[in-house]
Write a protein that holds these residues in place. Structure first.
Motif, PDB file in Angstrom:
ATOM      1  N   UNK A 316     -14.195  14.049  59.789  1.00  0.00           N
ATOM      2  CA  UNK A 316     -15.000  13.828  59.935  1.00  0.00           C
ATOM      3  C   UNK A 316     -15.045  12.703  58.333  1.00  0.00           C
ATOM      4  N   UNK A 317     -15.358  13.277  57.156  1.00  0.00           N
ATOM      5  CA  UNK A 317     -15.109  12.329  56.071  1.00  0.00           C
ATOM      6  C   UNK A 317     -14.731  11.118  56.027  1.00  0.00           C
ATOM      7  N   UNK A 318     -13.089  10.820  56.324  1.00  0.00           N
ATOM      8  CA  UNK A 318     -12.789   9.558  56.532  1.00  0.00           C
ATOM      9  C   UNK A 318     -13.513   8.720  57.503  1.00  0.00           C
ATOM     10  N   UNK A 319     -13.927   9.284  58.556  1.00  0.00           N
ATOM     11  CA  UNK A 319     -15.438   8.111  58.717  1.00  0.00           C
ATOM     12  C   UNK A 319     -16.243   7.890  58.516  1.00  0.00           C
ATOM     13  N   UNK A 320     -16.518   8.729  57.770  1.00  0.00           N
ATOM     14  CA  UNK A 320     -18.152   8.653  56.877  1.00  0.00           C
ATOM     15  C   UNK A 320     -17.935   7.662  55.758  1.00  0.00           C
ATOM     16  N   UNK A 322     -15.622   4.961  55.958  1.00  0.00           N
ATOM     17  CA  UNK A 322     -16.209   3.570  57.003  1.00  0.00           C
ATOM     18  C   UNK A 322     -17.146   3.443  57.466  1.00  0.00           C
ATOM     19  N   UNK A 323     -18.127   4.154  57.817  1.00  0.00           N
ATOM     20  CA  UNK A 323     -19.361   3.642  57.751  1.00  0.00           C
ATOM     21  C   UNK A 323     -19.982   3.348  57.080  1.00  0.00           C
ATOM     22  N   UNK A 324     -20.173   4.040  56.149  1.00  0.00           N
ATOM     23  CA  UNK A 324     -20.930   3.448  54.895  1.00  0.00           C
ATOM     24  C   UNK A 324     -20.563   1.780  54.160  1.00  0.00           C
TER      25      UNK A 324
END
Lengths: 325, 306
Positions: A316-320, A322-324
């Motif tokens: 989840x944090x890895x995805x965040x 990328x999205x940030x």
């Protein structure tokens, strides 16, 4: 002479080679089988050389086509005639055994034959259907409420089936997850369809170890190397080659009410904890549970084991990031 | 383009074998059996009647009764032992592999199993294709749906949809289909008031009612969802596997990365797939997909971190 239809030439070749008592030499085939251009003595030397080469090419291709079609042409040498090679088809090699299908069975084979439509194997399936249908007594056609198709069929599959059947090694370009696109030389043991995805299972010659290849990652043509019958596949494949590497265990997963039905149906309800239902789920590999929990987008969390819970959070944090970013 | 040689040769031998076993047969019946026009059958019989043994004198040729021919009937009087040939390795595996896929998906009638046995019996040696079930369809689910389809009855099903909602639906089942190894039922869903293609492995229970099916089967194929926007995702090679499974995806290798372009029907569903490969993600476009991914990731973080 006007060229006759290739199907007609092949039919005449099959009939001639099946009926010849001992064998037919190439020269006899060319002179007598309808569809080949016989030698014409009135031709110039240059022209007749061209014709000779054209006949050789045509006959070689016909032999290959017939073999791939299921009819092996045997070569017959005769000690009394030196090096001359003759050819013959043994009806026992060629003839379709009685399969004795019922109309319902033929109808379901007809449904199955549609599965490969759009891929090379689609033509093979339709041809196979015609072969088995030749024997079945006439009946009103059975209309079945079934259908089948695949969107994943690969053109490489047909070549790999042939190579696995002939026990001939293959070479292809393969895009692997770990090492990029490399050339692989493989002894093809089996093809496998798992979850609609096609795989090749075999021995990787360069790595000298069994490997599973995803057929969709093969680029370009599959080339056959070496001669047929050059290896013996194991009778039983190791379990891990079929199911993928496993690391089985169980996870304790917390699910919101009315969520995670797929996990619930495989697992066992343990207890309720406030707004969460605790469910124990067995897995073949923990990654599968992690991916399901992630896909539930907050309606699920992993309680145990802790490594799995940490892995969910890390994703989840890895995805965040990328999205940030 | 003219028909290829081997399909035609296969049919020519099929016609001879069929006539040997069944006797004189009308062109119309042969056309139906072999899936071609009557005109093509007429040409095929014409070709057969000039083929035969080298020499090609009248006694060497396959012989047909020509007065029957004029009445649209193929009547074979001499076959010279011509007969259909065995299945090639590719043909046999194409058929058994597809039958196995039907069986594995739980969408096969009983005849598929006996057909599979008979075909395998006719193969020379081992079947080089192994088919493993994609998912577990409960046998009682497919059994009940088969029953409902056969008797044209409405069924009540409990179903978990792609968004993980448990629903109870009344469906009018028309057809069981196998798509990429997964079993579905094509039906008219009374709850949605529209045609639906439902996954069998998401059904928990099926009850067949006495009520007859009234909606006609849909002409459309199962998946008619139209992508709403195009997306582009770049991942490190290790994340490739998750992208390969996206419908209609095009993959390109760019150095050590893989670039995927695909149509998105449901951004939330795609976001769930992308989370599984989050550590390998490099680029996600457009903003709508980024938003969906960010929302999902935040929700997971909140739930998991507690």
């Amino acid at each position: 002479m006007a060229a006759i239809d290739p199907a007609e030439r092949l039919l005449n070749l099959v009939i001639a080679l099946t009926h010849t008592r001992v064998r037919m030499l190439r020269s006899e085939i060319r002179a007598t089988v309808q569809g080949y251009d016989p030698v014409d003595p009135s031709m110039s030397e240059e022209e007749s050389k061209k014709r000779d080469a054209a006949f050789e090419r045509m006959f070689e291709r016909d032999k290959d086509d017939l073999r791939r079609w299921g009819v092996p042409i045997r070569t017959v040498t005769d000690a009394a005639h030196g090096d001359d090679i003759g050819y013959k088809i043994h009806s026992s090699d060629a003839i379709m055994p009685a399969i004795d299908l019922t109309p319902a069975e033929l109808a379901v084979i007809g449904v199955a034959a549609e599965y490969w439509q759009g891929a090379v194997l689609g033509a093979d399936a339709r041809q196979g259907l015609v072969k088995v249908a030749s024997q079945v007594t006439h009946h009103a056609s059975v209309d079945l409420p079934f259908a089948a198709r695949t969107t994943a069929a690969q053109d490489a599959t047909a070549a790999l089936i042939e190579a696995a059947h002939d026990r001939q090694a293959v070479r292809f370009e393969y895009a692997s997850a770990t090492s990029g696109t490399t050339q692989r030389t493989v002894e093809p043991w089996r093809l496998m369809i798992r979850g609609g995805t096609e795989y090749l299972v075999g021995r990787d010659r360069d790595r000298d170890a069994p490997r599973t290849f995803r057929i969709g990652r093969i680029h370009g043509a599959v080339k056959k190397v070496g001669s047929p019958g050059s290896f013996e596949p194991p009778e039983v494949l190791p379990d891990t080659m079929l199911t993928g590497p496993g690391d089985p265990g169980t996870a304790l997963v917390a699910l919101r009410a009315e969520a995670g039905h797929a996990l619930r149906s495989r697992g066992e309800f343990v207890s309720s904890d406030g707004d969460w239902d605790l469910v124990r789920v067995p897995f073949h590999h923990p990654d599968a549970v992690r991916d399901e929990v992630l896909a539930l987008a907050g309606a699920a969390r992993v309680v145990e084991p802790p490594e799995l819970a940490a892995s969910v959070l890390e994703h989840a944090r890895a995805a965040l990031k990328v999205t940030h970013g | 383009m003219a028909e290829k040689a081997l399909p035609r040769l296969t049919r020519l031998l099929g016609i001879v074998t069929y006539l040997e076993q069944q006797g004189p047969t009308s062109f119309a019946v042969l056309a139906e059996r072999f899936g071609v026009s009557e005109d093509q059958i007429r040409k095929d019989v014409g070709t057969l009647s000039v083929s035969g043994l080298p020499g090609y004198m009248p006694d060497d040729l396959l012989d047909f009764d020509f007065s029957a021919f004029d009445h649209g009937v193929a009547s074979l009087t001499e076959s010279h032992g011509v007969s259909q040939v065995r299945l090639s390795a590719r043909e046999a595996v194409a058929l058994t592999g597809a039958l196995s896929a039907l069986v594995a998906a739980g969408t096969a009638p009983a005849a598929a199993l006996t057909a599979l046995d008979k075909l395998r019996g006719a193969m020379d040696g081992n079947d080089p294709m192994v088919v493993l079930p994609a998912s577990s369809t409960k046998p009682e689910v497919s059994q009940a749906l088969l029953d409902a389809v056969a008797r044209r009855r409405v069924a009540t099903v409990t179903y978990v949809d792609a968004h993980d909602r448990l629903t109870e639906r009344e469906i009018e089942p028309h057809r069981l289909v196998t798509i990429d190894g997964i079993g579905y039922v094509e039906c008219f869903c009374r709850r949605a008031g529209d045609y639906r293609t439902l996954r069998l492995d998401r059904m928990n229970a099926v009850t067949v009612t006495d009520e007859p099916v009234v909606a006609a089967p849909s002409d459309a194929d199962g998946f008619t969802l139209v992508p709403r926007f195009d997306a582009r995702v770049v991942v490190a090679r290790s994340g490739r596997w998750a992208l390969e499974e996206l419908p209609g995806v095009a993959l390109d290798e760019v150095g050590d990365d893989v670039e995927a372009t695909f149509g998105v029907t449901n951004a939330h569903w795609v976001a769930g797939r992308l989370l599984a490969i989050a550590p390998y993600l490099r680029v996600v476009e457009p903003e709508e997909l980024v938003q969906a991914l960010g929302d999902a990731a935040k929700a997971v973080e909140t739930a998991q971190a507690g």
